[in-house]
Write an enzyme that holds these catalytic residues in place. Structure first.
Site, PDB file in Angstrom:
ATOM      1  N   HIS A  75       0.845  -1.208   0.000  1.00 15.00           N
ATOM      2  CA  HIS A  75       0.000   0.000   0.000  1.00 15.00           C
ATOM      3  C   HIS A  75       0.882   1.261   0.000  1.00 15.00           C
ATOM      4  O   HIS A  75       0.619   2.206  -0.735  1.00 15.00           O
ATOM      5  CB  HIS A  75      -0.949   0.007   1.197  1.00 15.00           C
ATOM      6  CG  HIS A  75      -1.774  -1.243   1.288  1.00 15.00           C
ATOM      7  ND1 HIS A  75      -2.400  -1.641   2.435  1.00 15.00           N
ATOM      8  CD2 HIS A  75      -2.071  -2.189   0.360  1.00 15.00           C
ATOM      9  CE1 HIS A  75      -3.042  -2.778   2.201  1.00 15.00           C
ATOM     10  NE2 HIS A  75      -2.846  -3.134   0.956  1.00 15.00           N
ATOM     11  N   HIS A 231      -9.489  -2.477  -4.113  1.00 17.03           N
ATOM     12  CA  HIS A 231      -8.321  -2.798  -3.292  1.00 17.03           C
ATOM     13  C   HIS A 231      -7.332  -3.681  -4.061  1.00 17.03           C
ATOM     14  O   HIS A 231      -6.109  -3.541  -3.912  1.00 17.03           O
ATOM     15  CB  HIS A 231      -8.707  -3.446  -1.962  1.00 17.03           C
ATOM     16  CG  HIS A 231      -7.511  -3.562  -1.077  1.00 17.03           C
ATOM     17  ND1 HIS A 231      -7.035  -2.499  -0.338  1.00 17.03           N
ATOM     18  CD2 HIS A 231      -6.620  -4.563  -0.911  1.00 17.03           C
ATOM     19  CE1 HIS A 231      -5.923  -2.863   0.264  1.00 17.03           C
ATOM     20  NE2 HIS A 231      -5.644  -4.113  -0.068  1.00 17.03           N
ATOM     21  N   ASP A 235      -3.315  -3.012  -4.595  1.00 21.63           N
ATOM     22  CA  ASP A 235      -2.221  -3.972  -4.411  1.00 21.63           C
ATOM     23  C   ASP A 235      -1.400  -4.121  -5.691  1.00 21.63           C
ATOM     24  O   ASP A 235      -0.171  -4.205  -5.647  1.00 21.63           O
ATOM     25  CB  ASP A 235      -2.784  -5.353  -4.024  1.00 21.63           C
ATOM     26  CG  ASP A 235      -3.261  -5.402  -2.583  1.00 21.63           C
ATOM     27  OD1 ASP A 235      -2.882  -4.532  -1.784  1.00 21.63           O
ATOM     28  OD2 ASP A 235      -4.023  -6.340  -2.252  1.00 21.63           O
ATOM     29  N   HIS A 258      -0.690 -11.339  -5.368  1.00 25.74           N
ATOM     30  CA  HIS A 258       0.693 -10.835  -5.355  1.00 25.74           C
ATOM     31  C   HIS A 258       1.659 -11.727  -6.135  1.00 25.74           C
ATOM     32  O   HIS A 258       2.532 -11.240  -6.836  1.00 25.74           O
ATOM     33  CB  HIS A 258       1.193 -10.725  -3.911  1.00 25.74           C
ATOM     34  CG  HIS A 258       0.487  -9.682  -3.113  1.00 25.74           C
ATOM     35  ND1 HIS A 258       0.491  -8.342  -3.455  1.00 25.74           N
ATOM     36  CD2 HIS A 258      -0.261  -9.771  -1.982  1.00 25.74           C
ATOM     37  CE1 HIS A 258      -0.201  -7.656  -2.560  1.00 25.74           C
ATOM     38  NE2 HIS A 258      -0.680  -8.492  -1.661  1.00 25.74           N
TER      39      HIS A 258
HETATM   40 ZN   LIG Z   1      -3.704  -4.824   0.098  1.00 28.11          ZN
END
Ligand SMILES: [Zn+2]
Length: 277
Positions: A75, A231, A235, A258
């Site tokens: 973030h 969100h 990311d 991720h």
């Molecule tokens: Zn996050």
């Protein structure tokens, strides 16, 4: 060519790490080094650079170097990217960036208050010139040439509040601050015991995440009906910032995380033919 930047004055923040559950103090200091340097003040000021080769992922994006780590970078990194801040010392007395309210807005506010300082150094953009598609189980990630930095993200959850969400936008400071930064981390109550058994989500609470039970959201009202996909875009911006340059290209992700984001970053850096270098 685009100017490198730092901040005008120091920024102090503190809060809990969502995974470690520990309170940490964060001090962002102006720097003219041209890079992001982390300093663990609880470990004799041990220093390490933000370096894509030392980045790993497990529920968050973290830096592992010299036998220690700094978790949950994504973030803060997303905010530094959109403000064009690439020269900074980040002092921290623990192993995780504080989660704040689960979103990037507290970091945005702190940087707006501190101000941006242009440096004499210059940087080049990375421009996608050839498309590529990654598929891994039901996750997809692809990128395409475009005239600016665009992200399209789609998610699917078998949950009545989320279901299918898709959002496409051009990423710039204005769109980030209004459309993306306020979107909070989210998690499912049913996953908490398994995460905690792995030493994760120890600091997660109804105050720093959107928490869902089987039927709905138990942590108060949402900031956007599609806060979840927003969100995911936050990311992704944080992960893509690890390319170390302003980006021009359209990045599309479907049900990704991720790990797949980082595969794409490594691919682009290792295959210069796709970024016109
Ligand atoms: Zn996050």
């Amino acid at each position: 060519m685009i100017k490198k930047n730092t901040i005008q004055k120091e920024i102090h923040l503190s809060g809990v790490g969502i995974h470690s559950g520990k309170m940490v103090d964060l001090l962002l200091r102006p720097s003219s080094s041209g890079g992001i340097i982390f300093r663990r003040t609880d470990l004799d000021n041990l220093e390490f650079n933000l370096d894509i080769k030392k980045i790993e992922t497990k529920s968050s994006t973290y830096l592992a170097s010299k036998g220690c780590k700094i978790q949950t970078l994504e973030h803060l990194l997303a905010v530094l990217y959109v403000f064009g801040i690439d020269s900074l010392i980040i002092e921290i007395n623990g192993d995780e960036i504080p989660i704040m309210d689960g979103s990037a807005s507290p970091f945005v506010q702190a940087i707006v208050e501190a101000g941006i300082k242009p440096l004499s150094g210059k940087k080049r953009s990375i421009k996608v010139v050839k498309p590529f598609v990654f598929r891994e189980k039901d996750e997809t990630f692809s990128f395409y040439p475009a005239s600016d930095f665009k992200i399209t993200y789609s998610i699917e959850y078998d949950h009545p509040v989320i279901q299918r969400q898709k959002l496409s936008l051009s990423v710039n400071l204005k769109s980030f601050v209004t459309e993306i930064a306020p979107a909070r981390t989210f998690g499912f109550l049913k996953d908490v015991p398994a995460l905690r058994a792995q030493g994760l989500a120890l600091g997660g609470s109804l105050d720093n995440a959107v928490v869902l039970d089987e039927k709905g959201v138990i942590s108060g009202s949402l900031r956007y009906p599609d806060e979840f996909v927003r969100h995911k875009i936050l990311d992704l911006i944080g992960d893509l910032s690890l390319m170390g340059s302003p980006l021009i290209g359209h990045f599309k992700a479907h049900k990704a995380g991720h790990s797949l984001h980082l595969k794409a970053v490594h691919f682009l850096l290792n295959n210069p033919a796709y970024i016109g270098v």
